[in-house]
Structures are given as C-alpha cells and as structure tokens.
Write a protein that holds these residues in place. Structure first.
Motif, PDB file in Angstrom:
ATOM      1  N   SER A  15      39.985  30.387  49.836  1.00 45.09           N
ATOM      2  CA  SER A  15      40.965  31.035  50.726  1.00 45.09           C
ATOM      3  C   SER A  15      42.355  30.987  50.098  1.00 45.09           C
ATOM      4  N   TRP A  16      42.679  29.860  49.445  1.00 48.75           N
ATOM      5  CA  TRP A  16      43.976  29.753  48.774  1.00 48.75           C
ATOM      6  C   TRP A  16      44.040  30.696  47.572  1.00 48.75           C
ATOM      7  N   VAL A  17      42.926  30.788  46.826  1.00 48.51           N
ATOM      8  CA  VAL A  17      42.870  31.691  45.661  1.00 48.51           C
ATOM      9  C   VAL A  17      43.092  33.131  46.098  1.00 48.51           C
ATOM     10  N   LEU A  18      42.450  33.535  47.201  1.00 50.05           N
ATOM     11  CA  LEU A  18      42.620  34.892  47.719  1.00 50.05           C
ATOM     12  C   LEU A  18      44.064  35.132  48.137  1.00 50.05           C
ATOM     13  N   THR A  19      44.661  34.118  48.791  1.00 42.89           N
ATOM     14  CA  THR A  19      46.056  34.266  49.229  1.00 42.89           C
ATOM     15  C   THR A  19      46.990  34.436  48.037  1.00 42.89           C
ATOM     16  N   MET A  20      46.797  33.621  47.004  1.00 42.72           N
ATOM     17  CA  MET A  20      47.640  33.719  45.808  1.00 42.72           C
ATOM     18  C   MET A  20      47.439  35.046  45.078  1.00 42.72           C
ATOM     19  N   ALA A  21      46.193  35.506  45.035  1.00 39.44           N
ATOM     20  CA  ALA A  21      45.926  36.794  44.390  1.00 39.44           C
ATOM     21  C   ALA A  21      46.642  37.909  45.129  1.00 39.44           C
ATOM     22  N   TRP A  22      46.635  37.856  46.446  1.00 39.69           N
ATOM     23  CA  TRP A  22      47.301  38.882  47.258  1.00 39.69           C
ATOM     24  C   TRP A  22      48.811  38.820  47.074  1.00 39.69           C
ATOM     25  N   ARG A  23      49.381  37.576  47.113  1.00 46.12           N
ATOM     26  CA  ARG A  23      50.825  37.437  46.969  1.00 46.12           C
ATOM     27  C   ARG A  23      51.301  37.928  45.608  1.00 46.12           C
ATOM     28  N   ASP A  24      50.574  37.564  44.559  1.00 47.46           N
ATOM     29  CA  ASP A  24      50.987  37.981  43.214  1.00 47.46           C
ATOM     30  C   ASP A  24      50.844  39.494  43.034  1.00 47.46           C
ATOM     31  N   SER A  25      49.791  40.080  43.609  1.00 48.12           N
ATOM     32  CA  SER A  25      49.587  41.525  43.459  1.00 48.12           C
ATOM     33  C   SER A  25      50.632  42.315  44.229  1.00 48.12           C
ATOM     34  N   ARG A  26      51.107  41.772  45.387  1.00 47.34           N
ATOM     35  CA  ARG A  26      52.170  42.464  46.143  1.00 47.34           C
ATOM     36  C   ARG A  26      53.435  42.552  45.312  1.00 47.34           C
ATOM     37  N   PHE A 312      42.037  31.472  36.771  1.00 48.90           N
ATOM     38  CA  PHE A 312      41.211  32.580  36.301  1.00 48.90           C
ATOM     39  C   PHE A 312      40.761  33.457  37.476  1.00 48.90           C
ATOM     40  N   LEU A 313      40.331  32.825  38.558  1.00 56.51           N
ATOM     41  CA  LEU A 313      39.838  33.580  39.715  1.00 56.51           C
ATOM     42  C   LEU A 313      40.937  34.396  40.386  1.00 56.51           C
ATOM     43  N   ILE A 314      42.175  33.892  40.360  1.00 57.06           N
ATOM     44  CA  ILE A 314      43.282  34.639  40.969  1.00 57.06           C
ATOM     45  C   ILE A 314      43.389  36.022  40.343  1.00 57.06           C
ATOM     46  N   PHE A 315      43.363  36.046  39.032  1.00 55.46           N
ATOM     47  CA  PHE A 315      43.513  37.336  38.335  1.00 55.46           C
ATOM     48  C   PHE A 315      42.213  38.148  38.349  1.00 55.46           C
ATOM     49  N   LEU A 316      41.066  37.451  38.352  1.00 44.10           N
ATOM     50  CA  LEU A 316      39.795  38.169  38.436  1.00 44.10           C
ATOM     51  C   LEU A 316      39.682  38.908  39.766  1.00 44.10           C
ATOM     52  N   ILE A 317      40.119  38.265  40.847  1.00 46.46           N
ATOM     53  CA  ILE A 317      40.075  38.902  42.173  1.00 46.46           C
ATOM     54  C   ILE A 317      41.006  40.114  42.206  1.00 46.46           C
ATOM     55  N   GLN A 318      42.184  39.960  41.594  1.00 47.04           N
ATOM     56  CA  GLN A 318      43.104  41.103  41.523  1.00 47.04           C
ATOM     57  C   GLN A 318      42.441  42.292  40.817  1.00 47.04           C
ATOM     58  N   ILE A 319      41.820  42.008  39.669  1.00 44.44           N
ATOM     59  CA  ILE A 319      41.190  43.085  38.901  1.00 44.44           C
ATOM     60  C   ILE A 319      40.028  43.695  39.677  1.00 44.44           C
ATOM     61  N   PHE A 320      39.264  42.860  40.392  1.00 40.90           N
ATOM     62  CA  PHE A 320      38.136  43.371  41.169  1.00 40.90           C
ATOM     63  C   PHE A 320      38.597  44.378  42.219  1.00 40.90           C
ATOM     64  N   PHE A 321      39.595  44.002  42.985  1.00 35.60           N
ATOM     65  CA  PHE A 321      40.044  44.893  44.059  1.00 35.60           C
ATOM     66  C   PHE A 321      40.786  46.116  43.511  1.00 35.60           C
ATOM     67  N   LEU A 322      41.522  45.913  42.416  1.00 38.32           N
ATOM     68  CA  LEU A 322      42.190  47.066  41.820  1.00 38.32           C
ATOM     69  C   LEU A 322      41.180  48.018  41.174  1.00 38.32           C
ATOM     70  N   GLY A 323      40.140  47.440  40.563  1.00 45.22           N
ATOM     71  CA  GLY A 323      39.072  48.273  40.028  1.00 45.22           C
ATOM     72  C   GLY A 323      38.366  49.033  41.138  1.00 45.22           C
ATOM     73  N   LEU A 324      38.165  48.353  42.272  1.00 47.35           N
ATOM     74  CA  LEU A 324      37.542  49.009  43.428  1.00 47.35           C
ATOM     75  C   LEU A 324      38.422  50.142  43.936  1.00 47.35           C
ATOM     76  N   LEU A 325      39.734  49.886  44.007  1.00 42.89           N
ATOM     77  CA  LEU A 325      40.662  50.926  44.461  1.00 42.89           C
ATOM     78  C   LEU A 325      40.659  52.114  43.488  1.00 42.89           C
ATOM     79  N   GLY A 326      40.697  51.817  42.181  1.00 44.48           N
ATOM     80  CA  GLY A 326      40.668  52.889  41.195  1.00 44.48           C
ATOM     81  C   GLY A 326      39.381  53.692  41.257  1.00 44.48           C
TER      82      GLY A 326
END
Length: 863
Positions: A15-26, A312-326
């Motif tokens: 849950s913390w990893v997801l939160t950090m991934a979201w904050r950094d991507s914003r 590693f997971l913070i950035f992997l999650i970012q890439i996953f959702f951005l890849g999904l969006l793309g």
C-alpha cells in the motif's frame, strides 16, 4: 509513522509502494506520459490491423456462399470426357455450366477493341448471391437472346451504353447491362481482366473454340441438403482428379480466400510491429534517462530505510500503469483507424467489409502494450536494485558496477524471444520469423555500433583548435544523458524501413516497364490458326509494324516418364512404406502428368535462353533419330527429371517418345514468348497448332487502328496490348504503394515522437547545462547554435546509416528475389536524406528554445 514503515524489514508494504508510485507520478506526469507516447502509434497500427483482419475473416465466413456462388464447383482446362460427363449430369439438385477464355471484343459504335475475359454461361448460376448489374434485371435475363453483360468500367472507358452492340468473334451481341460485381470479383481483377458474359448457347457460333483456345471449363452445382456435398466430394474425388478436374466447395473457397489475405495481414502487422519496436526504443531510452535523474531521490529513500525491492516496485508500478494507459490510448486510436483500412484496401477485397469493434483485437493490443512497456523498461529499472544509500553523498550520476548483471541479460534474451515469438505468430514459419528477427537484430547492432563508434571518434578526434561552439556541439554527443544512441537507432531504423519500401516499389515499377523501349514488343497476337499465319503477318507489315517474333504453339500432355505413368506413381506412393525415403525421392513428380503443356519447336536458342546442363540439339535429321527436348531448369526440378530421362508425350492423340537432352535457364522477364519445354525442328511441324506473333506499336492511335483491322479480318485472333497492361500494373503498383506508405507513416510518426520525447525528457539536464553556459557568458544564439550542431550531426549519421542499410537491403532483394538490376534514382534519395536531417534539426532546436527563456537565477535557486 513513515519511519516505522521504512524500518519494517519483515515484508514489502504494497500500500505504501502504491502511494509513493502515485505521488511520484503526479509530480512527473507530463514527462512520464512522454515515455509511453512513442508506443501509442505502434499499438494503434497493430490494433487497426488486427481489427481489420478479424472483421475480414468474419465477413468471409458470412459471405462465403455468395463468394463461391455454388455448393460445389468443378473446373478443368479440358472438357469432360464421356464417362465423367455422364457422372456430372447426375450431381446436384441444380446445375450450371460456364466456359471462360480470353478474347477480343469489338465495340461497334466507336470501333474500338479490347481483350477481356469472356464467360459463356448456361443455367441459373450464381445460386447464392447474384450477378450485380445495371439495370438489375440484366443479370437474370441476358441469356434470353443474343445479349451480353459488360464490365461497367470497360463500358465507361469506351463510351458504351446499354443497348449498344459488341462483336465477340463472328457474332454481334446487344449490351443488356453493365456488370457491377460477380462472385469472387475484386476491383483489381476487373481492372486487369474485365469480364463480359454471353449466353453459352451462342458460343460455338462465335468461332472462338478452335484449336489452341485456352478455355476453362466450369461446372456449378447446388444441393438442397448441405451434408450431401461432403458425401459427393468424398465419392468422386479420385475420379475428378483422374479426369483432370479441380474441386471447390464453399468451405474451400472460404479457406482459400482467407489464406490469400493472410500475407496482406502479415505484412500490415509486421509494418505496425516495426513502428512499435521504434517506440520501444523510445520507452527504453526514456526510462534510462528518467532513472538516472532519479538516482538522488532513490538514494535518499534508501537512506531512510526503503528496501531495494520497494524502490524497484515503485517505478515498476508506474511503468505498468503508464503502459496500460498508453495501450488503451493506442487501442482507441487503432479502433478508429480500422475504419480507414477498408477504404485503402477496397480494390483488393472480394467481400463487402462491415467494420465493427473487435474486442479480441483490443485485448491483444492492451496486453501487448503493457508487456512491451515493462519488458523494454526492465533493463533500466533493474539498475534501481543496485543504488545504495551512499549514492546520496556522491556527485556522480553513474552507477559504478563492473560485474555482469545476469538478470539484465535474461531480460535482453526475453526481448529477443518476444520479437521472434511475435514474428512467428504473424508468419507461421520459424525460418521466416528467424530471418525477420535476424534482420532487425543486425540493423539494431549495426546502428548501435555506429553510434558507439561515433561517440568514441568525436571524443578522441575533435581538435582543441576548433571553435568553441563547434566543440561544445560535438561534446553534447557523448555528454551524460546524451541521446546519440537512442536517436541513431530510432531515426536510422525509420529511415531504413521507409527507404527500403521506396526502393522496392521502384524495383517493381522498373520490372514492368521493360516493354517501353522501341526495340521491345508491346503487342502480342495469339490464337492465330496455321492458315492465318501468313495473312496476319502480311497485315501487320501493311500497317508498317515489324514482325518481331512469330512462333508456333502445340498443346501436349506427358504420358510417361522413364516408363512410368501417373497411375504407376500413385500406386508406388500407396506402397511407399515398403520403400526407403531416398528411393521415393528419386521418382518423378505426379504433378508432371497434371494439365496440358504448351510447347514450341525451334532450331536455335533465343537471347532469353541459356543451356545450363546437357547439349542443345536443334534439328532431327532422320525420322528414326531420337528426339532430344530441352526443359527449363526450374520446371525440370519441380517434376524431378534430369538429362537423359525418357519422356513420352501425347501430342493430341499421337504418342511421341523423347529424351531430355538439355536443361535451360530462361529469362522470364524478357518480353517474348518463353516455354518450359522446347522441341527441335523436324518433329512437330504437322501437329495441330496455333501461332503467336509479337510486334511493336508506336502509339495509341496506331494501336487502335491496327487492333480494329485484326478484329474485323480475324475475329478469332486475340491481342494483348502490353502498353495498356503496363498502365494497369502502374495503377496497381500505385495502389499497393499507397498501402505501403499508409503503414510506413506509423513508423515515420513514431520515429518523430521518439525524437521529440528524447529532447523533452532530457529537458532538466539541458536546462542546467544552458544556465551554466549562460552564467559563464554564452549568448542565447551560441547555445542555440550548439544545439543545432548536435542535431545536425545526429541527423547526418542516423539518416546516412539508415540509407546505407536500405540501399544494401534493396540491392539484395533486387538481385536475389526479383532477379533484376538495382539502380536507384539519386534525386529522391538526396531529397529524402535532406528532409530527414532538416526535420531532426528543427525538432531539436524548436523543442529546446523554451530552455533559453528560463532565467539563470530560477534554476540556481532550485539547486
């Protein structure tokens, strides 16, 4: 609270990893969106192709009956013999027959003539669908009298109207209607071979069924019970094959039509995949730069207790959702583009396409987008695991590690396997997939090596005496966060792909314009009977036209090869389990006994022929001498015969024993009559034969008057106007070229997006450099010039390398595939080369101008 989470070493707090991934991507969403923008067009191209393919397959299934027109079709190049004809009369609940052949029709009103495909029809065919005409009743009523249906485009071209008359052979027919569409007909086939229907009851009276006429015999059957078709096919299959008939059902029509468009779908999918691969370069390089810029942030988090896996997971999650969006954006765009493809390809399609949203294609596109985003980002993401807390205290932005990273190499292998697997799914053969993957890999390696060599040479060879602006511009090619590798590969591949398509199109156009020269024949007359040969030649000379080639043609069949008949080989095949594999391969092929062969006799070889094995014997002097024939080497290989083999020919009822005396290489591209089998003189002179004459007509006016005279005097003689054929082929190549360019635009646009995103991604790095230069006294003009020099050199190297790859690849295709010389036109190459360089420089300079507008203090305050 955060410290407690950081110090928790028992597990990963997702849950913390997801939160950090979201904050950094914003905070970085505008820049992160650029990462996936380069794959949007590639996904869009693939989804459009997949959707088009799915809809085409569905429509072929739905329209298979009207595409075939009957439940069962039997066709042959020869009429059915008595026993088999009696069998045909017992088949089906409804029957229809057709005779089709090429012949001239003469438009009486305007005195013009044209070679068409005559279809003499009897019965209610088609049983499914209809022959679409204007007026609509003409397709059903034209058999009630001397009436004809003529292709609408042909009528428009020759100014003919319904009610006018045409002459087919010796008979006149009233045009009952304009043909809009017939079963299985496409826009391309109607352009190359326009159709005219006439009632079969008048076929004999036309006088067009003489010796030498190439007539296709077709029999159509309709069954009230669909299951009866399978039973009939099973029962008469062997008899039909023995009688020389091919069978076609609705199922086989559907299968054959689908197969014929598989190559088109494969090409379109591979073109889209190349665009996607270019986008993947952008994704991988963008993530590489992004991770480098995040080294300080990651090191700080590591100091606070964040695990390497969590970072590693913070950035992997970012890439996953951005890849999904793309992928979602790409599928939406591709779904919209699919509605354009039927318009682009309508002339090639035999069915009416009903475009719908293809959910399987959308699912494939989304899955492919996510997988490819993660896969090509992983090599850079894996470096996050090795960032230690001490990096927060280092000034270097590089991660120093001399050890080989096994996981990175595994990812590279996965990427290669992914490319191979995707290609294999498109091509269905591992050899073609391996060749495509190998070609792409070689291009990548060459471009990668050239970019590395470029950076090394610039670093070592740029003299200190060179002006400051030039030295700084070249230094940008090997500075930290440089774009040299990414841009050289992406722009180089884009250039290579686009230029190869351009060159191949030029090779094709060149191969069909060989008849344009004054010394090349451009008019072929065939079906000339023996008693007409001299008269036709005399008429040709009367119009001041040269008789460039006049050869006899005899129709023969192969009865035995080395004493074995087709029945003997079939029996041998049934006992093949008792024979060794090598013994079986030595037998002649059964295909040698199928169909009729058209041969000629001559005493000397033509300029298009060259003996490759054996000895040419041009004349049989004594009746008891052996007859040595010469066989084209490719055909000899297909039917498995060699020099010295004995072949027994059936020359229209007379058995003629021969020996294979030689094998020939034939240049089929030469505009002259070429044959698979050539007999010597002194053997076939008295056999039933017809003749072919070739001449050169200087212009359209002379062609029209000459053709009119031939049709009036010799109505059975048909003509092929090669100049007209070349026009049709040129139109066909233009349409194919448009399809190619349509798909190539995805690669062009993707390459440009990769270029644009690479400039914007390194904006922060460039901002710091420009502020530092301005603080040291550099002017805006100097900084802009430095940027222009960098992109000018990048464009020169990337475009030049792509051009060289394209030239080499196109030369190989011309020599080994098309068997043609390769002489590209220089001007288009220069224009394309300069255009790419200008585009690269303008994109780089214009995208960097905003950097110059930021005040130095604004950046220094944020350091």
């Amino acid at each position: 609270m955060l410290n407690n989470q950081f110090l928790n070493k028992r597990g990963i707090d997702f849950s913390w990893v997801l939160t950090m991934a979201w904050r950094d991507s914003r905070k970085n969403k505008s820049r992160l969106l650029l990462f996936i923008s380069s794959i949007v067009l590639g996904i869009a191209a693939l989804v459009a192709v997949y959707s088009f393919r799915d809809n085409l397959e569905k429509d072929i299934d739905n329209q298979a009956k009207s595409l075939a027109g009957a439940d069962l079709i039997l066709d042959s190049r020869k009429p059915a013999e008595k026993d088999f004809a009696a069998l045909l009369d017992t088949l089906g609940d409804q029957r229809s027959t057709e005779r089709s052949f090429a012949s001239m029709i003469y438009f009486i009103k305007n005195q013009d003539s044209r070679l068409v495909q005559i279809r003499a029809l009897q019965g209610a065919f088609p049983f499914y669908g209809e022959i679409e005409t204007n007026p609509s009743a003409a397709g059903r009523n034209f058999q009630n009298g001397k009436k004809a249906i003529v292709d609408k485009t042909l009528m428009l071209q020759y100014g003919a109207n319904v009610g006018d008359s045409i002459k087919v052979g010796a008979l006149n027919f009233e045009i009952a209607g304009a043909l809009e569409k017939a079963p299985g007909q496409t826009g391309i086939t109607s352009s190359i071979a326009p159709v005219a229907y006439i009632p079969m009851q008048y076929l004999e009276e036309t006088g067009l069924t003489k010796i030498g006429s190439r007539i296709q015999y077709k029999y159509y059957f309709k069954f009230n019970q669909s299951k009866a078709v399978e039973k009939v096919v099973k029962n008469i299959g062997a008899k039909a094959e023995k009688a020389g008939f091919d069978m076609e059902t609705i199922s086989s029509t559907k299968e054959n039509t689908g197969r014929s468009f598989k190559d088109l779908s494969r090409f379109l999918a591979l073109a889209g995949f190349i665009a996607l691969l270019l986008g993947c370069i952008g994704v991988g390089s963008a993530i590489h730069v992004y991770i480098k810029e995040k080294l300080g942030t990651i090191a700080t988090l590591r100091c606070l207790g964040v695990k390497a896996k969590e970072a590693f997971l913070i950035f992997l999650i970012q890439i996953f959702f951005l890849g999904l969006l793309g992928a979602v954006l790409g599928t939406a765009l591709g779904t919209a583009i699919q509605f354009i493809l039927p318009t682009v390809l309508k002339d090639f399609l035999p069915v009416q396409i009903t475009m719908q949203v293809s959910w399987p294609a959308i699912a494939q596109g989304i899955g492919l987008g996510v997988v490819i985003s993660i896969l090509f980002a992983l090599p850079s993401l894996l470096s996050v695991r090795k960032i230690s807390p001490l990096n927060a205290l280092r000034s270097s932005f590089e991660v120093q590690d001399s050890k080989i990273d096994i996981q990175k190499w595994l990812v590279y292998i996965l990427i290669l396997l992914f490319v191979f697997g995707f290609t294999y799914l498109q091509m269905s053969t591992w050899l073609q997939a391996l060749a495509f993957t190998g070609s792409i890999s070689v291009a990548f390696i060459l471009l990668f090596a050239i970019s590395k060599l470029l950076m090394w040479l610039v670093k070592k060879l740029i003299p200190q005496s060179m002006g400051y602006v030039w030295r700084q511009g070249f230094a940008n090619l090997y500075r930290p966060n440089n774009q040299t590798l990414m841009l050289t590969v992406s722009i180089g591949l884009s250039t290579a792909f686009i230029c190869t398509l351009f060159f191949v199109q030029g090779i094709l156009i060149k191969s069909v314009t060989l008849a344009a020269g004054e010394n090349q024949p451009n008019m072929v007359l065939f079906d000339i009977q023996s008693d007409q040969k001299d008269s036709v030649a005399l008429l040709t000379k009367k119009y001041d036209l040269p008789v460039m080639n006049q050869v006899p043609i005899i129709t023969v069949r192969i009865e035995e090869i080395n004493g074995k008949t087709a029945a003997d080989l079939a029996k041998a095949d049934s006992l093949s389990s008792e024979k060794s594999k090598d013994q079986k391969n030595d037998e002649p092929s059964q295909r040698a006994f199928k169909g009729e062969l058209r041969v000629t006799f001559q005493d000397t070889l033509t300029q298009a022929e060259k003996i490759t094995e054996g000895k040419w014997v041009g004349k049989v002097k004594n009746p008891n001498d052996p007859v040595y024939v010469s066989i084209e080497q490719g055909y000899a290989k297909r039917i498995k015969v060699v020099v010295g083999d004995k072949i027994l020919f059936n020359v229209q009822g007379v058995m003629l024993p021969t020996v294979v005396g030689s094998l020939r290489e034939v240049n089929w591209n030469r505009m002259q009559t070429n044959f698979r089998i050539v007999f010597p003189t002194g053997v076939l002179e008295d056999a039933p034969q017809f003749h072919v004459l070739m001449t050169h007509v200087p212009n359209k006016k002379a062609s029209a008057s000459y053709q009119t005279a031939i049709v009036r005097t010799f109505p059975n003689v048909s003509m092929i106007d090669l100049a007209l054929i070349l026009e049709v082929l040129d139109d066909l190549l233009s349409k194919i070229g448009f399809v190619i360019r349509f798909m190539a635009t995805f690669s062009m646009a993707t390459g440009w997006i990769v270029l644009l995103s690479s400039v914007l991604i390194s904006k922060n790095q460039r901002l710091q450099e420009s502020i530092l230069l301005r603080t040291l006294g550099a002017s805006k003009k100097q900084i802009l010039t430095i940027t222009a020099i960098e992109y000018l050199f990048l464009g020169l190297i990337a475009a030049g390398t792509g051009m060289v790859l394209a030239l080499f690849g196109s030369w190989a295709l011309a020599v080994f595939s098309f068997e043609s010389s390769f002489s590209p036109t220089i001007l288009p190459i220069v224009i394309l080369f300069i255009t790419i360089i200008i585009l690269v420089v303008l994109t780089g300079v214009l995208s960097s101008r905003k950097i110059l507008n930021s005040p130095p203090l604004e950046v220094l305050r944020n350091q």
